[in-house]
Scaffold this motif. Structure first.
Motif, PDB file in Angstrom:
ATOM      1  N   ILE A   1       0.821  -1.218   0.000  1.00  0.00           N
ATOM      2  CA  ILE A   1       0.000   0.000   0.000  1.00  0.00           C
ATOM      3  C   ILE A   1       0.855   1.268   0.000  1.00  0.00           C
ATOM      4  N   PRO A   2       1.844   1.423   0.911  1.00  0.00           N
ATOM      5  CA  PRO A   2       2.671   2.643   0.837  1.00  0.00           C
ATOM      6  C   PRO A   2       3.487   2.719  -0.442  1.00  0.00           C
ATOM      7  N   ALA A   3       3.910   1.557  -0.973  1.00  0.00           N
ATOM      8  CA  ALA A   3       4.641   1.576  -2.244  1.00  0.00           C
ATOM      9  C   ALA A   3       3.771   2.182  -3.335  1.00  0.00           C
ATOM     10  N   LYS A   4       2.516   1.767  -3.369  1.00  0.00           N
ATOM     11  CA  LYS A   4       1.585   2.308  -4.369  1.00  0.00           C
ATOM     12  C   LYS A   4       1.305   3.794  -4.122  1.00  0.00           C
ATOM     13  N   LEU A   5       1.174   4.168  -2.845  1.00  0.00           N
ATOM     14  CA  LEU A   5       0.911   5.572  -2.517  1.00  0.00           C
ATOM     15  C   LEU A   5       2.052   6.473  -2.976  1.00  0.00           C
ATOM     16  N   PHE A   6       3.267   5.948  -2.922  1.00  0.00           N
ATOM     17  CA  PHE A   6       4.435   6.715  -3.353  1.00  0.00           C
ATOM     18  C   PHE A   6       4.798   6.446  -4.810  1.00  0.00           C
ATOM     19  N   LYS A   7       3.840   5.850  -5.534  1.00  0.00           N
ATOM     20  CA  LYS A   7       3.989   5.608  -6.983  1.00  0.00           C
ATOM     21  C   LYS A   7       5.235   4.776  -7.314  1.00  0.00           C
ATOM     22  N   THR A   8       5.433   3.730  -6.491  1.00  0.00           N
ATOM     23  CA  THR A   8       6.521   2.793  -6.718  1.00  0.00           C
ATOM     24  C   THR A   8       5.935   1.532  -7.350  1.00  0.00           C
ATOM     25  N   ARG A   9       6.555   1.048  -8.396  1.00  0.00           N
ATOM     26  CA  ARG A   9       5.998  -0.112  -9.104  1.00  0.00           C
ATOM     27  C   ARG A   9       6.221  -1.392  -8.289  1.00  0.00           C
ATOM     28  N   VAL A  10       5.144  -2.167  -8.157  1.00  0.00           N
ATOM     29  CA  VAL A  10       5.211  -3.479  -7.499  1.00  0.00           C
ATOM     30  C   VAL A  10       5.004  -4.538  -8.572  1.00  0.00           C
ATOM     31  N   GLU A  11       6.040  -5.326  -8.821  1.00  0.00           N
ATOM     32  CA  GLU A  11       5.984  -6.307  -9.909  1.00  0.00           C
ATOM     33  C   GLU A  11       5.251  -7.581  -9.510  1.00  0.00           C
ATOM     34  N   LYS A  12       5.399  -8.006  -8.245  1.00  0.00           N
ATOM     35  CA  LYS A  12       4.764  -9.243  -7.784  1.00  0.00           C
ATOM     36  C   LYS A  12       4.207  -9.075  -6.374  1.00  0.00           C
ATOM     37  N   PHE A  13       3.108  -9.770  -6.121  1.00  0.00           N
ATOM     38  CA  PHE A  13       2.529  -9.856  -4.770  1.00  0.00           C
ATOM     39  C   PHE A  13       2.179 -11.329  -4.560  1.00  0.00           C
ATOM     40  N   TYR A  14       2.964 -12.012  -3.709  1.00  0.00           N
ATOM     41  CA  TYR A  14       2.807 -13.465  -3.581  1.00  0.00           C
ATOM     42  C   TYR A  14       2.582 -13.927  -2.143  1.00  0.00           C
ATOM     43  N   LEU A  15       1.606 -14.831  -2.017  1.00  0.00           N
ATOM     44  CA  LEU A  15       1.453 -15.618  -0.801  1.00  0.00           C
ATOM     45  C   LEU A  15       2.248 -16.905  -1.019  1.00  0.00           C
ATOM     46  N   PHE A  16       3.220 -17.168  -0.157  1.00  0.00           N
ATOM     47  CA  PHE A  16       4.165 -18.286  -0.285  1.00  0.00           C
ATOM     48  C   PHE A  16       5.134 -18.013  -1.444  1.00  0.00           C
ATOM     49  N   PHE A  17       6.165 -18.820  -1.535  1.00  0.00           N
ATOM     50  CA  PHE A  17       7.205 -18.582  -2.533  1.00  0.00           C
ATOM     51  C   PHE A  17       6.969 -19.433  -3.785  1.00  0.00           C
ATOM     52  N   ASP A  18       7.222 -18.816  -4.928  1.00  0.00           N
ATOM     53  CA  ASP A  18       6.958 -19.460  -6.221  1.00  0.00           C
ATOM     54  C   ASP A  18       8.257 -19.945  -6.859  1.00  0.00           C
ATOM     55  N   VAL A  19       9.019 -20.783  -6.137  1.00  0.00           N
ATOM     56  CA  VAL A  19      10.273 -21.299  -6.687  1.00  0.00           C
ATOM     57  C   VAL A  19       9.947 -22.178  -7.900  1.00  0.00           C
ATOM     58  N   LYS A  20      10.398 -21.777  -9.069  1.00  0.00           N
ATOM     59  CA  LYS A  20      10.211 -22.491 -10.341  1.00  0.00           C
ATOM     60  C   LYS A  20       8.792 -22.379 -10.896  1.00  0.00           C
ATOM     61  N   PHE A  21       7.759 -22.500 -10.035  1.00  0.00           N
ATOM     62  CA  PHE A  21       6.401 -22.414 -10.565  1.00  0.00           C
ATOM     63  C   PHE A  21       5.434 -21.915  -9.490  1.00  0.00           C
ATOM     64  N   SER A  22       4.242 -21.514  -9.946  1.00  0.00           N
ATOM     65  CA  SER A  22       3.207 -21.001  -9.052  1.00  0.00           C
ATOM     66  C   SER A  22       1.989 -21.920  -9.079  1.00  0.00           C
ATOM     67  N   LEU A  23       1.263 -21.965  -7.976  1.00  0.00           N
ATOM     68  CA  LEU A  23      -0.007 -22.688  -7.961  1.00  0.00           C
ATOM     69  C   LEU A  23      -1.079 -21.867  -8.650  1.00  0.00           C
ATOM     70  N   PHE A  24      -0.922 -20.545  -8.566  1.00  0.00           N
ATOM     71  CA  PHE A  24      -1.881 -19.625  -9.188  1.00  0.00           C
ATOM     72  C   PHE A  24      -1.189 -18.291  -9.410  1.00  0.00           C
ATOM     73  N   LYS A  25      -1.494 -17.643 -10.539  1.00  0.00           N
ATOM     74  CA  LYS A  25      -1.010 -16.282 -10.752  1.00  0.00           C
ATOM     75  C   LYS A  25      -1.883 -15.572 -11.774  1.00  0.00           C
TER      76      LYS A  25
END
Length: 451
Positions: free
Chosen positions: A28-52
């Motif tokens: 949220i503060p990153a967005k408020l300060f107009k900073t780009r957020v490339e990923k938002f992940y629950l758990f780590f996506d090593v090699k692959f993701s369960l959902f994206k």
């Protein structure tokens, strides 16, 4: 549903809530300060993701490795170790292009949300459920030491009244165990005398030698029979459920602990026990004592309220209005954090042996009840949230606290650490965290295999 499955579900539900909200604290503060957020992940996506799914400039997803979560912010050296973009000229939307104070707020967002969440949960619980506790000074005849060997380590015995730990008065019985674990000295009243005892530095190590004996303190309770199992050697002696032993060989007794010496002295023999029936009548029963000093009955049968009604102690219930719940919740949050910091100090002192009790995911999962209980779930979630807040703010590279430390250095000196330095620091911090993770979960595995 099995207790282990219930604990597992609660663990992952709690962890998911805490991770998502922690990362929102950065997002949220990153967005408020107009900073780009490339990923938002629950758990780590090593090699692959369960959902994206990509929405706007951010990919939202769920990884398969449940060791945490993350937001990948453009222009920042983080756990992804993606340093290619750092070789290019800074872009206006990147983290490194923002003023130091904005970067500081972004990095503090996660731990702030964790602590605020814990306080909000405590406020909600105070308002919804209030507080119910046994005042320490209401224990009619002091405490019961269930494990005398452990009691001897700190110099307390059955019948003592615990007054204070480290000079701070103990008001609630439910808090005395953790206060002793975290404390250095204990004040007791015995036979009208006030006695000060030092708590040995290695007392925690003594407790951890046999975790089945950790809860070594209890209320002094009467010997009430809850059940006589079919395999009991006293099945035909005449015991009935809710019989209360009030005399042994003609000697009056009130508490369980007063009966134990008789059992120990008459192993393999018989005792004449006077029992008080539920209807108020009494009867003398000749009971067999086995070679282990046991009667072969299950003790219990009385509720806490029934025990309180007998005058053994009092049960205080405090209800809060919405506005009264706010300071109560804040105080609970601060007190819980303070207690955890004391525990951490013990862990970092090798002399205490507390490091032996450090646990990983199994230990955290064990904090949850084996049956579904919403108050217990939220109370445990609040506690874990405070742990996450404090651990994340430690000045270790790869944690939020490491980034905060470097930002404060930049703000004070006016010199920004080089990207190469930050990259190496991130790597060192990452390996430290992996080592801690292996140690904590290794402790869990050792306990499961050998204890």
């Amino acid at each position: 549903m099995s207790p282990i499955l219930i604990k597992t579900i609660q663990f992952f539900l709690s962890l998911s809530i805490l991770i998502v909200l922690h990362e929102l604290g950065h997002f949220i503060p990153a967005k408020l300060f107009k900073t780009r957020v490339e990923k938002f992940y629950l758990f780590f996506d090593v090699k692959f993701s369960l959902f994206k799914k990509k929405i706007g400039e951010t990919v939202y997803g769920i990884g398969w490795l449940p060791l945490g979560g993350y937001v990948k912010i453009s222009g920042m050296i983080d756990e992804s170790m993606d340093t290619e973009a750092m070789k290019e000229e800074p872009k206006p939307w990147e983290f490194r292009s923002k003023p130091a104070w904005q970067r500081l707020i972004i990095m503090l967002g996660g731990v702030t949300v964790n602590f605020v969440l814990a306080v909000l949960i405590y406020i909600g619980m105070a308002y919804a459920y209030g507080d119910q506790y046994v005042p320490m000074n209401s224990l009619k005849d002091g405490i019961a030491v269930m494990e005398p060997e452990i009691g001897d380590e700190i110099g307390i015995q059955t019948g003592d009244k615990i007054i204070a730990v480290d000079g701070d008065e103990i008001e609630e019985f439910g808090k005395v165990f953790m206060e002793i674990v975290n404390g250095n000295s204990i004040t007791i009243e015995r036979d009208g005398r006030i006695i000060e005892k030092e708590i040995p530095v290695n007392f925690i190590a003594t407790l951890l030698e046999d975790e089945d004996r950790i809860q070594f303190l209890s209320y002094r309770l009467p010997f009430v029979i809850g059940q006589v199992p079919k395999e009991s050697h006293n099945l035909d002696s005449g015991f009935r459920e809710l019989d209360e032993v009030v005399a042994v060989n003609g000697n009056s007794v009130t508490y369980r602990d007063e009966i134990i010496p008789y059992l120990e002295a008459n192993k393999g023999g018989n005792l004449d026990l006077t029992v008080k029936r539920e209807n108020g009548t009494t009867e003398v029963i000749s009971a067999k004592v086995n070679e282990e000093g046991k009667l072969g009955v299950v003790i219990g049968g009385l509720t806490m309220q029934e025990l309180a009604d007998r005058g053994l102690f009092k049960i205080e219930t405090k209800k809060y209005s919405f506005f009264e719940a706010i300071p109560a919740g804040i105080d609970k949050g601060v007190t819980t954090l303070s207690g955890y910091v004391k525990q951490l100090k013990k862990i970092f002192n090798p002399e205490t042996g507390a490091y032996k009790g450090v646990g990983g995911f199994a230990a955290i999962g064990g904090l949850f009840p084996s049956t579904w209980n919403w108050p217990a779930f939220w109370n445990t979630t609040a506690f874990i949230s405070i742990i996450l807040a404090f651990m994340n703010i430690l000045p270790i590279p790869a944690l939020d606290g490491g980034h905060v430390t470097f930002l404060l250095y930049e703000m004070v000196t006016g010199r920004k650490p080089s990207d190469k330095f930050l990259e190496y620091a991130q790597m060192v911090g990452f390996f430290l965290l992996i080592a801690l993770l292996l140690f904590a979960n290794g402790n869990d595995l050792y306990k499961w295999l050998f204890k």
